[in-house]
Design an enzyme around this catalytic site. Structure first.
Site: not given
Ligand code: FCB
Length: 412
Positions: A33, A125, A169-170
């Site tokens: 990003q 990520h 991440n997520e």
């Molecule tokens: C999350 C992501 C991050 C960003 C935010 C707004 O889900 O981890 O990269 O895009 O949202």
């Protein structure tokens, strides 16, 4: 409450502060990003194929400009920085690890340390090296071993430079966007594939955890878990309540329970409430006139307190690894930030061990499929000149970080 293992002081003895000394106030970014020039990963291919509103291109040139960006973060008064490694740079071909790139990320962590900023390093990520995405990405045969090997090399390079490590991440957002909605790579819309990907991502984390734990006993390992505050749209409807309970279990709890023995802390990414109307459906807003962010998400600080309460079952320290707002109006950003910090404070007053808060994001950046329109940054980036301008919300957040006090000076 005393968290000696994380080097934090108890806060009950500090009545003048809202947050204890040593609390990690910071901001977050991720490699794709902000870095620019990431053209060896699946997201770049996705962008070229028209999957995003903009091309990431030069992003924020953070790959070169990180020293000035970390110095800026420090000058605000923040004491931590969450950033991520770009796997496709580190391992551009299977099994070939670039020492130069590993050193680059070690240097970033050391640059933080040199300024008294705690680095919080995410290993994965969302982006995958192209060679892996071409073989099937997360579902490719042998991907778990590949991920563990990458994480092992990354952790070796970060030894002595970074303590907080986030493996993934997520994972459930990756599953939802990539395998259910099909709007992110790999663009699948298949429940069986989604279930397989979720299970595979559990194995990825466990394997990475074991690999790193064996060699780096001092590192604190976790994931960044996206938590959605699922609420029934109509509390009087049994169908809405059942739907909210099911979605809460599948999205918020299932993954964390699967990795519960392989975490030293919990990273929480929280943004909003979602209003559920059935087992599978929901809407982002309870009514048309509800205030919303530029992403169209509801603004619900109580949801953050509820999320922190929900994480109590895991009996681990919690770091808010992401929370933030896309806003054109910086006053709206500041209000969101203050209200969500108050929500963290409310949870801490209930004895919930929150050790830090990382605002998303330090910089306006490439917001995945949405491109550059949403602006989450404490720092505005001029897309033509790359000039950095700190927003008033960034200044105010820095003051909170420096004083540990949330109330306005002179306020209560
Ligand atoms: C999350 C992501 C991050 C960003 C935010 C707004 O889900 O981890 O990269 O895009 O949202």
């Amino acid at each position: 409450m005393c968290l000696n293992t994380l080097g934090q002081k108890g806060w009950s003895a500090l009545p003048a502060r809202d947050f204890p000394e040593g609390f990690l106030f910071g901001a977050a970014t991720s490699s794709h990003q902000v870095e620019g020039g990431n053209d060896n990963c699946d997201w770049w291919d996705w962008e070229l194929a028209g999957g995003a509103k903009d091309l990431s291109g030069t992003a924020c040139e953070h790959y070169e400009r990180y020293p000035e960006d970390i110095a800026l973060l420090r000058s605000l008064g923040l004491n931590s920085y969450r950033f991520s490694l770009e796997w496709s740079r580190i391992e551009p071909e299977p099994g070939r690890f670039e020492t130069r790139e590993l050193e680059h990320y070690r240097d970033m962590a050391l640059a933080c340390r040199a300024q008294g900023v705690e680095p919080i390093v995410t290993l994965h990520h969302f982006t995958l090296p192209r060679w892996l995405s071409e073989k099937g990405g997360v579902l490719a045969p042998g991907s778990t071993e590949r991920f563990a090997a990458f994480c092992g090399a990354a952790a070796d390079a970060l030894e002595g430079a970074a303590r907080y490590i986030i493996t993934i991440n997520e994972p459930m957002i990756l599953v939802l966007m990539g395998y259910v909605d099909g709007v992110w790579p790999p663009g699948r819309k298949s429940y069986p594939a989604a279930v397989a990907a979720a299970q595979r991502l559990v194995r990825w984390h466990r394997a990475a955890y074991d690999r790193i734990r064996a060699r780096h006993p001092d590192m604190l390992l976790g994931i960044a878990k996206h938590w959605i505050d699922f609420q029934p749209l109509d509390k009087g409807s049994a169908a809405h309540r059942r739907g909210a309970a099911l979605q809460h279990y599948l999205f918020n709890r299932w993954y964390l329970r699967a990795i519960r023995r392989s975490q030293d802390f919990i990273g929480l990414n929280y943004y909003s409430t979602r209003y559920v109307t059935s087992l599978t459906q929901g809407v982002p807003l309870a009514s048309e006139d509800e205030p919303r962010t530029e992403m169209g998400w509801s603004i619900s600080p109580q949801g953050l307190t509820r999320a922190l309460r929900g994480l109590r079952e895991f009996r681990l320290p919690i770091m808010v690894t992401e929370n933030g707002i896309a806003a054109k109006d910086d006053g709206q950003r500041l209000a969101y930030l203050l209200d969500h910090l108050a929500a963290v404070r409310a949870a801490m007053r209930e004895g919930i061990p929150v050790v830090g808060y990382q605002y998303w994001s330090l910089l306006d950046n490439f917001e995945w499929a949405e491109g550059y329109r949403p602006q989450f940054g404490l720092v505005h980036i001029d897309r033509d000149t790359q000039a950095r301008t700190v927003r008033p919300s960034g200044e105010r957040y820095g003051e909170i970080a420096r004083t540990g006090r949330l109330a306005e000076p002179g306020g209560s």
